[in-house]
Design an enzyme around this catalytic site. Structure first.
Site, PDB file in Angstrom:
ATOM      1  N   CYS A   1      17.243 -35.834   7.963  1.00  0.00           N
ATOM      2  CA  CYS A   1      17.191 -34.710   7.020  1.00  0.00           C
ATOM      3  C   CYS A   1      17.686 -33.442   7.722  1.00  0.00           C
ATOM      4  CB  CYS A   1      15.766 -34.525   6.518  1.00  0.00           C
ATOM      5  SG  CYS A   1      15.597 -33.254   5.250  1.00  0.00           S
TER       6      CYS A   1
ATOM      7  N   CYS B   1      13.421 -35.269  -1.725  1.00  0.00           N
ATOM      8  CA  CYS B   1      13.814 -34.173  -0.845  1.00  0.00           C
ATOM      9  C   CYS B   1      15.091 -33.526  -1.386  1.00  0.00           C
ATOM     10  CB  CYS B   1      14.042 -34.701   0.569  1.00  0.00           C
ATOM     11  SG  CYS B   1      14.669 -33.432   1.709  1.00  0.00           S
TER      12      CYS B   1
ATOM     13  N   LYS C   1     -10.199   2.698   4.024  1.00  0.00           N
ATOM     14  CA  LYS C   1     -10.982   1.461   4.079  1.00  0.00           C
ATOM     15  C   LYS C   1     -10.082   0.362   4.636  1.00  0.00           C
ATOM     16  CE  LYS C   1     -14.043  -1.491   1.363  1.00  0.00           C
ATOM     17  NZ  LYS C   1     -13.464  -2.763   1.852  1.00  0.00           N
TER      18      LYS C   1
ATOM     19  N   GLU D   1     -12.444   8.518   4.027  1.00  0.00           N
ATOM     20  CA  GLU D   1     -11.791   7.754   5.097  1.00  0.00           C
ATOM     21  C   GLU D   1     -11.040   6.569   4.497  1.00  0.00           C
ATOM     22  OE1 GLU D   1     -15.671   8.588   7.981  1.00  0.00           O
ATOM     23  OE2 GLU D   1     -15.032   6.544   7.567  1.00  0.00           O
TER      24      GLU D   1
ATOM     25  N   ASP E   1      -8.590  -3.074   5.968  1.00  0.00           N
ATOM     26  CA  ASP E   1      -8.716  -4.452   5.508  1.00  0.00           C
ATOM     27  C   ASP E   1      -8.714  -5.372   6.723  1.00  0.00           C
ATOM     28  OD1 ASP E   1      -9.028  -6.463   3.722  1.00  0.00           O
ATOM     29  OD2 ASP E   1      -6.946  -6.552   3.079  1.00  0.00           O
TER      30      ASP E   1
ATOM     31  N   CYS F   1      18.032 -34.397   1.360  1.00  0.00           N
ATOM     32  CA  CYS F   1      18.505 -35.746   1.721  1.00  0.00           C
ATOM     33  C   CYS F   1      18.125 -36.815   0.699  1.00  0.00           C
ATOM     34  CB  CYS F   1      17.988 -36.132   3.107  1.00  0.00           C
ATOM     35  SG  CYS F   1      16.189 -36.378   3.165  1.00  0.00           S
TER      36      CYS F   1
ATOM     37  N   LYS G   1     -11.930   0.864  -4.353  1.00  0.00           N
ATOM     38  CA  LYS G   1     -11.004  -0.221  -4.039  1.00  0.00           C
ATOM     39  C   LYS G   1      -9.707  -0.056  -4.838  1.00  0.00           C
ATOM     40  CE  LYS G   1     -11.814  -3.477  -1.890  1.00  0.00           C
ATOM     41  NZ  LYS G   1     -12.616  -4.683  -2.080  1.00  0.00           N
TER      42      LYS G   1
ATOM     43  N   TYR H   1     -15.426   4.151  13.272  1.00  0.00           N
ATOM     44  CA  TYR H   1     -15.615   5.214  12.283  1.00  0.00           C
ATOM     45  C   TYR H   1     -17.074   5.580  11.988  1.00  0.00           C
ATOM     46  CZ  TYR H   1     -15.595   0.803   9.617  1.00  0.00           C
ATOM     47  OH  TYR H   1     -15.818  -0.477   9.189  1.00  0.00           O
TER      48      TYR H   1
ATOM     49  N   CYS I   1       8.892 -34.541   3.388  1.00  0.00           N
ATOM     50  CA  CYS I   1      10.006 -35.478   3.465  1.00  0.00           C
ATOM     51  C   CYS I   1       9.824 -36.283   4.751  1.00  0.00           C
ATOM     52  CB  CYS I   1      11.343 -34.734   3.497  1.00  0.00           C
ATOM     53  SG  CYS I   1      12.743 -35.815   3.901  1.00  0.00           S
TER      54      CYS I   1
END
Length: 678
Positions: A428, A404, A114, A112, A116, A407, A310, A223, A422
Site C-alpha cells: 500500500c 483501501c 480561565k 483573570e 484550559d 490499494c 465560560k 494565580y 488496511c
C-alpha cells in the site's frame, strides 16, 4: 409521579458520574462543559424541590475527581473546590447582585483568564517546593511532585521575603505549539492523538516516569496564594508579590469596579483568545479583598466570592463537499470531511477529521449536508452536527468505505478498535511512504532535509521503495530530480535537487550510520515499539540478531515489556521480508548493536527480582540497575519465576499477597544490601 422524579434524579446522577469519570480519570470528555453544567443545574433543582431523595454521594455534592491509583494521595491543607460556571451577562449580574447584597458596599473584582489545563496546588516550605498535588476530589489529590519538578516554569526555590509555609495554586497547561508537536509525534508512532491541550496536559502530569513528563513541554501559570501570613489582604497585590518571588504569574488580568468593566474584559478576550499561545475557555471573576472573600465563605462545592464565565466554542455552518479517506503509516484509515472554506476562530477551515466509522454513523451525515463545525480545544476542527432541516430528502447517506482507497485491499477492524485498517502493509503506497518518513524522522535515524516532499519524489521515481534503498542513493541519481509540490494552501511550485541540496541529503544519509541502535530499532516501525520501548529492548538484547531470535517468554520477562509488544516483535521478525530488510540495513553500516555492558559480578546470575515501593538509600531504578549489573533479571510482576520481591514502603498489597501465595521470598532494603555484599 414521585417514582418518575426519583428515576429522573437517579438517571442524572448516573450520567453525571459517568461524564465525571470520562473527564477527570480517562481524560476523554464526551460532552461539552455547557451540556454537563445544564445537566448538573437540572439535578440540583430537582434535589432542592425533592429533599426526600437526598443522597450524600450525589455528584452535586462533590467535585469531579481525577484521582489515580498510581500516586500517593495527599489531603489538601485548604479544600480545592471548583468554580460555578456562567454563560451569559445576566448570570454575571446575578453574581454581582448577590455579592453586593451580602457585603453592602462597592466591590472591587479581579478578572483573570480561565486556563484550559489541569489544576495544581504547590506547597512551599522555607522557600523550597515541598509538594505538588492535583485537585483530586477537592479534599485530597495525587502527589505529582516529581513530575511537576520537570516543568521549567515552576521554581524549585524562590527569593525574597516570603512566609515560612504557604500554598500557591494555578494551572498546568500545554502551549499550542507543544500540543501540535506532541500529536505529530504520537501519530508518527502509531498512537492516538490527544483531543485537546487540556487532555494532553492532564495525561502528561499523570505519567509514571518524570523523565517522560520532562519531554512534554508543559507550562504552569499560578494565580492564587493561600497561607497564614500572606503579604497583604488584597489578592491582586499578593499576585504581584508572588511574581517578585519568582513565580510565573499571569499578566492578563484586570481590576474591575463595575459590571460594565467586567463585561468589557469578557468581550475583549472572547475575540482575543485566539491570539494567545495557549488555550483558555473562559474568564474567572474574583472578589479582590481576601477579608471579604472569607466573609462571603463557601458552599460545599464552590467559593461564593468567585465565579467563572465560560466561552461557548465558536461555531460555523458550512457545506460538506465530500468525505475522503487518508491512509496512515500503520494502515489506519482516517475519514476527513472536505468543506466549503469557512472562517472559524480566526482561521479558514477547509477540512475536519471525522475520526472513524462510528463518528460518521453518529453524525448521520448525508451528501451535501450543511454541517456545524467548531474547534475542539480551539485547535482541531470537528463537525458537531448536521442541519437536517436543510437536507435534500434524496441525498444519499455517507457510508464508510470497505476497501483501501489507495490499494483496494478489503479493510479490517480489529476487535476492540474504533478504527479500520488496511492490512496490505507490503504494497500500500501511503504505508510504504509512511514507513520511510518514520525511519528518517528526528527520533529515528534523523536524516536532515529528508522530509515528506523528498520521500514522495524518491518513491514516485522508484528510487526508494523501502528504507534500505536510501543507502543506495548517489549524487548522479539525485542531482536534477524534480517534481511539482503543493503546500497547505494549495499553491504549486517545482522542487528540484540542486547540487547543494543533493550533497546535503547524501551527507545526512552518511551521518545516519552513526545513529545509535535504539534509534534505528525505533525507526523500523515495529508496531507498539515506540522510542522508549526500543531503548528497553536494546538494553536487554544488545544486537538486532539477539532480538530477532528472542522468544515470547524472553520478551515478557523484561520489565516494561508486555504481551502486545512481545507478540508484535515476534510477528515482525518471523516475516521473511522484514528479516531480509534488516540484513540489508546491517550491510549498509547502520548501528544495529551496542557494546554489552560489563557485569560487576555474576552473584545474581539466574535470579529474578521484582522491586516495589519506595526505599531510603536507593531509587527503584538504582536497585534495578544494581540487579542487572550483577547478573540478575528484573521482572514487572510477581510470578513463579520470581526469586525475590524487594519490598519497600508502600509496596502494593496485591504484590505482597501474591508473593506469599507463591512462596516467593520477600526481602527489604537491608536484606537486599546483605544479599549483595555476601
Amino acid at each position: 409521579m414521585a417514582t418518575d422524579i426519583q428515576e429522573k434524579i437517579n438517571l442524572l446522577r448516573d450520567t453525571l458520574n459517568k461524564h465525571n469519570h470520562n473527564y477527570y480519570v480517562l481524560n476523554q470528555p464526551q460532552i461539552t462543559d455547557f451540556e454537563f453544567d445544564q445537566m448538573m443545574k437540572e439535578l440540583i433543582e430537582l434535589e432542592k424541590s425533592h429533599p426526600e431523595f437526598e443522597d450524600p454521594n450525589s455528584p452535586s455534592h462533590r467535585v469531579g475527581s481525577d484521582l489515580s491509583n498510581d500516586f500517593q494521595q495527599i489531603v489538601h491543607q485548604y479544600p480545592m473546590l471548583s468554580l460555578g460556571n456562567t454563560y451569559n451577562e445576566g448570570e454575571i449580574a446575578d453574581f454581582h447582585q448577590r455579592i453586593t447584597k451580602a457585603i453592602g458596599e462597592e466591590i472591587e473584582y479581579v478578572c483573570e483568564l480561565k486556563y484550559d489545563g489541569t489544576s495544581i496546588s504547590l506547597t512551599y516550605e522555607n522557600g523550597r517546593l515541598a509538594q505538588a498535588v492535583t485537585r483530586g476530589d477537592g479534599e485530597k489529590g495525587d502527589d505529582v511532585t516529581a513530575n511537576v519538578k520537570t516543568i521549567k516554569s515552576v521554581p524549585l526555590s524562590i527569593q525574597g521575603n516570603y512566609p515560612e509555609r504557604f500554598v500557591i495554586r494555578g494551572e498546568i497547561l500545554l502551549p499550542n505549539e507543544e500540543f501540535i508537536k506532541l500529536n505529530e509525534t504520537r501519530e508518527l508512532n502509531g498512537e492516538l492523538p490527544f483531543a485537546n491541550p487540556r487532555n494532553a496536559a492532564s495525561g502528561s502530569l499523570k505519567m509514571k516516569k518524570s523523565s517522560e513528563v520532562a519531554q512534554r513541554g508543559l507550562d504552569c501559570y499560578l494565580y492564587y496564594l493561600l497561607g497564614e501570613n500572606l503579604p497583604t489582604e488584597i489578592h491582586s497585590e499578593n499576585l504581584e508579590t508572588a511574581r517578585s518571588w519568582g513565580f510565573k504569574i499571569p499578566t492578563h488580568y484586570k481590576i474591575c469596579k463595575s459590571l460594565t468593566e467586567i463585561n468589557g474584559f469578557i468581550e475583549y478576550w472572547d475575540k482575543e483568545r485566539f491570539n494567545l499561545p495557549f488555550e483558555i475557555d473562559g474568564i474567572v471573576i474574583k472578589v479582590n479583598n481576601i477579608n471579604l472573600q472569607n466573609e462571603l465563605g463557601y458552599t460545599a462545592k464552590s467559593p461564593r466570592w468567585a465565579i467563572s464565565y465560560k466561552f461557548k466554542a465558536e461555531e460555523a455552518c458550512t457545506k460538506l463537499l465530500s468525505v475522503s479517506y487518508q491512509v496512515g503509516r500503520t494502515g489506519k484509515i482516517t475519514p476527513v470531511a472536505n468543506l466549503e472554506p469557512v472562517q472559524l476562530a480566526g482561521t479558514t477551515v477547509k477540512r475536519a477529521s471525522l475520526h472513524n466509522a462510528d463518528i460518521i454513523e453518529q453524525l448521520n451525515l448525508h451528501e451535501n449536508d450543511m454541517v456545524f463545525v467548531e474547534k475542539g480545544g480551539e485547535i482541531i476542527p470537528k463537525i458537531t452536527r448536521a442541519d437536517e432541516s436543510a437536507r435534500d430528502a434524496q441525498a444519499p447517506k455517507i457510508e464508510f468505505i470497505n476497501e483501501c482507497p489507495e490499494c483496494s485491499t478489503p479493510l479490517i477492524r480489529p476487535e476492540g478498535e474504533a478504527a479500520h485498517f488496511c492490512p496490505n502493509d507490503k504494497a500500500c503506497p501511503p504505508q510504504l511512504k509512511g514507513k520511510i518518513e518514520h525511519f528518517v524522522s528526528r527520533k529515528a535515524v534523523n536524516i536532515d532535509s529528508f522530509g515528506e516532499q523528498i520521500v514522495d519524489l524518491l518513491f514516485e521515481k522508484g528510487l526508494v521503495k523501502d528504507v534500505s534503498e536510501i543507502y543506495d542513493l548517489t549524487f548522479d541519481t539525485l542531482n536534477g530530480l524534480s517534481r511539482i509540490v503543493e503546500d497547505q494552501d494549495e499553491n504549486k511550485k517545482i522542487f528540484t535537487f540542486q547540487e547543494k541540496s543533493t550533497q546535503n541529503l547524501l551527507a545526512g544519509i552518511e551521518a545516519s550510520k552513526n545513529i545509535p541502535y535504539p534509534n534505528v530499532l525505533f525507526g523500523l516501525g515495529i508496531k507498539h515499539v515506540g522510542a522508549t520501548v526500543a531503548k528497553v529492548l536494546c538494553k536487554n538484547f544488545n544486537t538486532i540478531d539477539k532480538l530477532a531470535s528472542a522468544t515470547y517468554d524472553d520478551l515478557v520477562a523484561i520489565d516494561d515489556i508486555g504481551p502486545k509488544v512481545a507478540e508484535s516483535v515476534i510477528t515482525y521478525f518471523s516475516d521473511e521480508e522484514n528479516k531480509n530488510l534488516v540484513t540489508r540495513l546491517k550491510n549498509t553500516g547502520l548501528q544495529l548493536e551496542i557494546a554489552e555492558e560489563a557485569l560487576e559480578s555474576d552473584k545474581f546470575n539466574g535470579l529474578s527480582f521484582v522491586v516495589s515501593g519506595t526505599f531510603t538509600n536507593f531509587s527503584r531504578d538504582e536497585l534495578k540497575s544494581i540487579i542487572e549489573s550483577n547478573g540478575g533479571k528484573n521482572l514487572s510482576g510477581v510470578s513463579k519465576k520470581t526469586s525475590y520481591l524487594v519490598a519497600g514502603e508502600k509496596t502494593g498489597p496485591s504484590k505482597l499477597e501474591k508473593a506469599e501465595k507463591l512462596n516467593v521470598k520477600i526481602i527489604n532494603e537491608t536484606d537486599f544490601i546483605e544479599l549483595l555484599e555476601n
